[in-house]
Design a protein around this motif. Structure first.
Motif, mmCIF file in Angstrom:
data_model
loop_
_atom_site.group_PDB
_atom_site.id
_atom_site.type_symbol
_atom_site.label_atom_id
_atom_site.label_comp_id
_atom_site.label_asym_id
_atom_site.label_seq_id
_atom_site.Cartn_x
_atom_site.Cartn_y
_atom_site.Cartn_z
ATOM 1 N N LYS A 13 0.634 -1.369 0.335
ATOM 2 C CA LYS A 13 0.167 -0.055 0.216
ATOM 3 C C LYS A 13 0.760 1.364 0.056
ATOM 4 O O LYS A 13 0.681 2.076 -1.106
ATOM 5 N N THR A 31 0.638 8.088 8.367
ATOM 6 C CA THR A 31 0.797 7.773 9.310
ATOM 7 C C THR A 31 1.988 6.911 10.147
ATOM 8 O O THR A 31 2.208 7.510 11.356
ATOM 9 N N GLY A 32 2.393 5.765 9.031
ATOM 10 C CA GLY A 32 3.763 5.416 10.173
ATOM 11 C C GLY A 32 4.538 5.935 10.146
ATOM 12 O O GLY A 32 5.786 6.010 11.043
ATOM 13 N N LEU A 35 4.632 8.808 12.813
ATOM 14 C CA LEU A 35 4.371 8.032 13.870
ATOM 15 C C LEU A 35 5.877 7.864 14.141
ATOM 16 O O LEU A 35 6.661 7.875 15.056
ATOM 17 N N ARG A 36 6.205 7.268 13.479
ATOM 18 C CA ARG A 36 8.088 6.915 13.376
ATOM 19 C C ARG A 36 9.395 8.076 14.177
ATOM 20 O O ARG A 36 10.279 7.957 14.677
ATOM 21 N N ILE A 53 3.255 0.393 18.933
ATOM 22 C CA ILE A 53 4.115 -0.297 17.449
ATOM 23 C C ILE A 53 4.501 -1.907 17.540
ATOM 24 O O ILE A 53 4.012 -2.121 16.727
ATOM 25 N N GLU A 57 0.049 -2.869 18.035
ATOM 26 C CA GLU A 57 -1.004 -2.719 17.764
ATOM 27 C C GLU A 57 -1.209 -1.564 17.790
ATOM 28 O O GLU A 57 -0.597 -0.834 16.933
ATOM 29 N N LEU A 58 -2.918 -1.412 17.544
ATOM 30 C CA LEU A 58 -3.207 0.112 17.346
ATOM 31 C C LEU A 58 -2.621 1.198 17.888
ATOM 32 O O LEU A 58 -3.070 1.731 19.639
ATOM 33 N N VAL A 59 -1.973 2.800 17.485
ATOM 34 C CA VAL A 59 -2.070 4.018 18.610
ATOM 35 C C VAL A 59 -3.347 4.497 18.680
ATOM 36 O O VAL A 59 -4.384 3.763 17.894
ATOM 37 N N LEU A 64 -4.217 9.582 17.022
ATOM 38 C CA LEU A 64 -4.148 9.824 15.686
ATOM 39 C C LEU A 64 -5.124 11.223 15.034
ATOM 40 O O LEU A 64 -4.709 11.731 13.927
ATOM 41 N N PHE A 86 -4.625 5.765 7.167
ATOM 42 C CA PHE A 86 -4.778 6.381 8.460
ATOM 43 C C PHE A 86 -6.632 6.790 6.750
ATOM 44 O O PHE A 86 -6.436 7.083 6.163
ATOM 45 N N ARG A 88 -7.613 4.042 10.095
ATOM 46 C CA ARG A 88 -7.654 2.814 10.525
ATOM 47 C C ARG A 88 -8.321 1.784 10.947
ATOM 48 O O ARG A 88 -8.474 1.063 11.531
ATOM 49 N N GLN A 92 -11.725 6.436 13.426
ATOM 50 C CA GLN A 92 -11.117 7.008 12.829
ATOM 51 C C GLN A 92 -11.631 7.848 11.461
ATOM 52 O O GLN A 92 -11.457 8.584 11.218
ATOM 53 N N ASP A 135 8.489 -3.609 13.995
ATOM 54 C CA ASP A 135 7.449 -4.208 14.055
ATOM 55 C C ASP A 135 7.187 -5.547 13.017
ATOM 56 O O ASP A 135 5.822 -6.053 12.598
ATOM 57 N N ARG A 144 -0.187 -7.795 13.428
ATOM 58 C CA ARG A 144 -0.462 -6.700 13.244
ATOM 59 C C ARG A 144 -2.024 -7.737 12.027
ATOM 60 O O ARG A 144 -2.896 -6.858 11.735
HETATM 61 P P1 AMP Z 1 2.451 1.339 9.286
HETATM 62 O O1 AMP Z 1 3.317 1.992 9.006
HETATM 63 O O2 AMP Z 1 1.485 2.377 8.557
HETATM 64 O O3 AMP Z 1 2.387 -0.084 8.438
HETATM 65 O O4 AMP Z 1 2.287 1.512 10.544
HETATM 66 C C1 AMP Z 1 2.919 1.203 11.381
HETATM 67 C C2 AMP Z 1 2.391 1.125 12.962
HETATM 68 O O5 AMP Z 1 1.897 2.413 13.027
HETATM 69 C C3 AMP Z 1 1.068 0.584 13.193
HETATM 70 O O6 AMP Z 1 1.283 -1.202 13.364
HETATM 71 C C4 AMP Z 1 0.373 0.592 13.947
HETATM 72 O O7 AMP Z 1 1.257 0.287 15.041
HETATM 73 C C5 AMP Z 1 0.505 2.621 13.865
HETATM 74 N N1 AMP Z 1 -0.029 3.330 12.942
HETATM 75 C C6 AMP Z 1 0.301 3.636 11.872
HETATM 76 N N2 AMP Z 1 -0.759 4.648 11.498
HETATM 77 C C7 AMP Z 1 -2.325 4.551 12.470
HETATM 78 C C8 AMP Z 1 -3.343 4.984 12.647
HETATM 79 N N3 AMP Z 1 -3.804 5.553 11.930
HETATM 80 N N4 AMP Z 1 -3.337 3.896 13.489
HETATM 81 C C9 AMP Z 1 -3.355 3.841 14.521
HETATM 82 N N5 AMP Z 1 -2.247 3.161 14.540
HETATM 83 C C10 AMP Z 1 -1.458 3.050 14.085
#
Ligand code: AMP
Length: 186
Positions: A13, A31-32, A35-36, A53, A57-59, A64, A86, A88, A92, A135, A144
């Motif tokens: 994706k 959003t990943g 957050l990183r 993360i 699990e989800l934040v 978000l 996002f 997710r 949201q 992760d 995940r």
């Molecule tokens: P991704 O890079 O999109 O795979 O996101 C990595 C991790 O960041 C996810 O497994 C979640 O823990 C967290 N994360 C990213 N986007 C969201 C979101 N929209 N809501 C909650 N957690 C998120």
């Protein structure tokens, strides 16, 4: 052009969202990645997010939604964007509708990319070996995927009801998949 990309972890994706953003000259908002970046800056949000993360699990939704309400109101978003990862969860998605109403904006399409579970775990573990993402180990990858089916997959129905959904098979050559997405958008 404003798009949402939905799909299980490992489906490609992010790769497709970036290619579509390049094509239209719009912003890629993951959003990943956001957050990183918070984690690498060791901010309060980052410290809390890292625990979640790393467990796969989800934040929390409110974190978000606060981040995205600010991000989407910034000037560079005016030219359009792809939202990657996002919303997710249903709360949201509802929160995003509220944010967009305030900004007098709407989503043009939601691209849902899918692949079978075996292929996804294989890709995630391979990516973990290369990306160093904490992760992307096999156990966290399975968690995940589980979280995806329970909390994110209901969005497919949510956006299908709004006549926004475009479903794409994520198994194949990267450029072919991009072309399929573009065909659906024209
Ligand atoms: P991704 O890079 O999109 O795979 O996101 C990595 C991790 O960041 C996810 O497994 C979640 O823990 C967290 N994360 C990213 N986007 C969201 C979101 N929209 N809501 C909650 N957690 C998120």
């Amino acid at each position: 052009m404003r798009l949402i990309f939905i799909g299980p972890p490992g489906v490609g994706k992010g790769t497709q969202a970036k290619r579509i953003c390049d094509h239209f000259g719009i912003l890629h908002l993951s959003t990943g990645d956001i957050l990183r970046e918070e984690i690498s800056q060791n901010s309060l949000v980052g410290q809390a997010a890292k625990q979640v993360i790393d467990k796969g699990e989800l934040v929390p939704d409110n974190v978000l939604l606060d981040i995205m309400a600010i991000r989407l109101s910034q000037n560079d978003c005016k030219k359009g964007y792809c939202l990657d990862g996002f919303p997710r969860t249903i709360p949201q998605a509802e929160g995003l509708e509220h944010i967009l109403r305030n900004l007098q904006q709407s989503i043009d399409a939601v691209i849902s990319i899918d692949a079978n579970e075996k292929e996804l775990i294989k890709r995630l573990v391979l990516r973990g070996n290369n990306s160093g993402r904490t992760d992307d180990t096999s156990d966290v990858a399975k968690q995940r995927l589980d979280v995806y089916w329970k909390q994110t997959a209901p969005l497919i129905e949510f956006y299908s009801r709004r006549n926004l959904l475009q479903s794409i098979n994520g198994v194949g050559e990267i450029p072919d998949i991009t072309q399929q997405i573009l065909n659906g958008l024209s």
